[in-house]
Design a protein around this motif. Structure first.
Motif, short mmCIF file in Angstrom:
data_model
loop_
_atom_site.label_atom_id
_atom_site.label_comp_id
_atom_site.label_asym_id
_atom_site.label_seq_id
_atom_site.Cartn_x
_atom_site.Cartn_y
_atom_site.Cartn_z
N MET A 92 40.13 32.62 -60.09
CA MET A 92 41.20 33.62 -60.11
C MET A 92 40.66 35.02 -60.46
N GLU A 93 39.46 35.09 -61.09
CA GLU A 93 38.96 36.38 -61.52
C GLU A 93 38.75 37.35 -60.37
N SER A 94 38.39 36.83 -59.18
CA SER A 94 38.10 37.70 -58.04
C SER A 94 39.34 38.00 -57.21
N ILE A 95 40.46 37.42 -57.58
CA ILE A 95 41.70 37.61 -56.83
C ILE A 95 42.51 38.74 -57.45
N LYS A 96 42.97 39.66 -56.62
CA LYS A 96 43.76 40.77 -57.12
C LYS A 96 45.10 40.26 -57.66
N LYS A 97 45.46 40.76 -58.83
CA LYS A 97 46.69 40.33 -59.48
C LYS A 97 47.63 41.51 -59.71
N ALA A 98 48.89 41.20 -59.82
CA ALA A 98 49.89 42.17 -60.25
C ALA A 98 50.53 41.64 -61.52
N THR A 99 50.91 42.53 -62.40
CA THR A 99 51.68 42.14 -63.57
C THR A 99 53.12 42.61 -63.37
N PHE A 100 54.06 41.89 -63.95
CA PHE A 100 55.47 42.25 -63.74
C PHE A 100 56.28 42.08 -65.02
N ALA A 101 57.40 42.80 -65.06
CA ALA A 101 58.42 42.65 -66.09
C ALA A 101 59.76 42.74 -65.39
N ALA A 102 60.69 41.87 -65.75
CA ALA A 102 61.99 41.83 -65.08
C ALA A 102 63.12 41.70 -66.09
N ILE A 103 64.16 42.51 -65.92
CA ILE A 103 65.37 42.42 -66.74
C ILE A 103 66.58 42.35 -65.80
N SER A 104 67.74 42.04 -66.37
CA SER A 104 68.93 41.89 -65.53
C SER A 104 70.19 42.27 -66.29
N CYS A 105 71.23 42.55 -65.52
CA CYS A 105 72.62 42.62 -66.00
C CYS A 105 72.79 43.59 -67.18
N ILE A 106 72.58 44.88 -66.91
CA ILE A 106 72.71 45.91 -67.94
C ILE A 106 74.17 46.32 -68.13
N HIS A 107 74.89 46.45 -67.02
CA HIS A 107 76.32 46.77 -67.04
C HIS A 107 76.62 48.09 -67.76
N VAL A 108 75.84 49.15 -67.41
CA VAL A 108 76.14 50.45 -68.00
C VAL A 108 77.58 50.84 -67.66
N PRO A 109 78.24 51.55 -68.57
CA PRO A 109 77.74 52.16 -69.80
C PRO A 109 77.90 51.27 -71.05
N CYS A 110 77.89 49.97 -70.86
CA CYS A 110 78.13 49.02 -71.95
C CYS A 110 76.86 48.29 -72.37
N GLU A 111 75.70 48.94 -72.15
CA GLU A 111 74.43 48.28 -72.40
C GLU A 111 74.23 47.94 -73.88
N ASN A 112 73.34 46.99 -74.10
CA ASN A 112 72.94 46.56 -75.43
C ASN A 112 71.84 47.52 -75.91
N THR A 113 72.19 48.49 -76.73
CA THR A 113 71.23 49.54 -77.09
C THR A 113 70.07 49.02 -77.93
N GLU A 114 70.32 48.04 -78.79
CA GLU A 114 69.24 47.48 -79.61
C GLU A 114 68.23 46.75 -78.73
N ALA A 115 68.73 45.95 -77.81
CA ALA A 115 67.84 45.23 -76.90
C ALA A 115 67.08 46.21 -76.01
N LYS A 116 67.74 47.29 -75.62
CA LYS A 116 67.08 48.29 -74.78
C LYS A 116 65.87 48.88 -75.49
N GLN A 117 66.00 49.22 -76.75
CA GLN A 117 64.89 49.82 -77.49
C GLN A 117 63.73 48.84 -77.65
N LEU A 118 64.04 47.57 -77.88
CA LEU A 118 62.99 46.56 -77.97
C LEU A 118 62.29 46.39 -76.63
N MET A 119 63.06 46.44 -75.55
CA MET A 119 62.48 46.33 -74.21
C MET A 119 61.57 47.51 -73.91
N LEU A 120 62.02 48.72 -74.22
CA LEU A 120 61.21 49.91 -73.96
C LEU A 120 59.91 49.88 -74.77
N SER A 121 60.00 49.41 -76.00
CA SER A 121 58.81 49.31 -76.84
C SER A 121 57.82 48.31 -76.25
#
Length: 259
Positions: free
Chosen positions: A1-30
């Protein structure tokens, strides 16, 4: 696998602005700031779309308020990520409700004005995201190596498992692929293998990112939301097309933001 090009990813869902979870948002951004991925995927329902709902809403905000809140949310994500990060947004059912040709939701003559991408003030930023339509088909999924991302369509207790099998067949039926979704607001503890029965396992895998929105909204007072949670699915995927796909072509786990 070392010679194979990789991508890294992060995925979130269902924010429902303007009712977002602000505490979870800050942890996610960090978390994103500490380990920025090459690909960030929003799995849909950025907007709550209460202004075009067929149901009464307990919130008093206009659709443009949602656009402004969504613009701020995406801007904050982009601020902690490198400019090189690929930004992907697979539309969810709430996002799609804004665009839907449905007289219960919006008058026909006004629908051309409802696109967030065309908004005079916020559209430029929204257009920086690669957007995938809400469609229960191959065109409704984003593919990264052997990992597929989509919002989700069914929300029953076994929908993660059953819908993974459906989407796997739509994607060609090849074994050992990982499917990442949201929609149910119930994050998985980690990556889960599909099963035909308790003893017979199937060669497809899934993870659910839960919700970055409110965990106890008023409309759930008479329903069970105890399984809801805020989370982010992170991992990596080999970008080559293997002759014989296997679970070594990807790795993923679920980060919980609410204990």
């Amino acid at each position: 696998m070392e010679s194979i090009k990789k991508a890294t990813f992060a995925a979130i869902s269902c924010i429902h602005v303007p009712c977002e979870n602000t505490e979870a948002k800050q942890l996610m951004l960090s978390a994103l700031s500490d380990n920025p991925p090459t690909h960030f995927i929003l799995l849909g329902d950025l907007f709550d779309a209460g202004a075009v709902s067929v149901h009464p809403s307990e919130f008093e905000h206009a659709l443009e308020d949602e656009y402004e809140s969504g613009h701020k949310y995406l801007s904050d994500i982009m601020e902690v990520l490198p400019d090189s990060t690929e930004l992907i947004w697979t539309h969810g059912n709430h996002d799609d409700n804004i665009l839907a040709k449905d007289p219960r939701r919006s008058p026909r003559g006004l629908r051309s004005l409802l696109s967030w991408n065309k908004h005079y003030q916020f559209g430029e930023l929204f257009r920086k995201w690669k957007q995938i339509p809400y469609s229960k088909s191959k065109k409704g999924m984003y593919k990264l190596g052997q990992v597929y991302f989509y919002h989700g369509f069914d929300a029953g207790a076994n929908s993660d498992d059953l819908e993974t099998l459906q989407m796997a067949m739509m994607a060609g039926g090849h074994a050992h692929r990982l499917f990442i979704r949201g929609h149910t607001h119930r994050p998985t503890v980690g990556v889960v293998q599909c099963k035909r029965s308790l003893k017979i396992k199937l060669p497809w895998y899934y993870a659910n990112a839960g919700t970055m929105g409110p965990l106890n909204p008023d409309y759930m007072n008479r329903r069970d939301s105890s399984g809801w949670g805020a989370a982010m699915v992170i991992g990596e995927a080999a970008l080559s097309e293997p002759r014989r796909p296997s679970t070594s072509d990807w790795d993923a786990h679920v980060v919980q933001f609410d204990g």
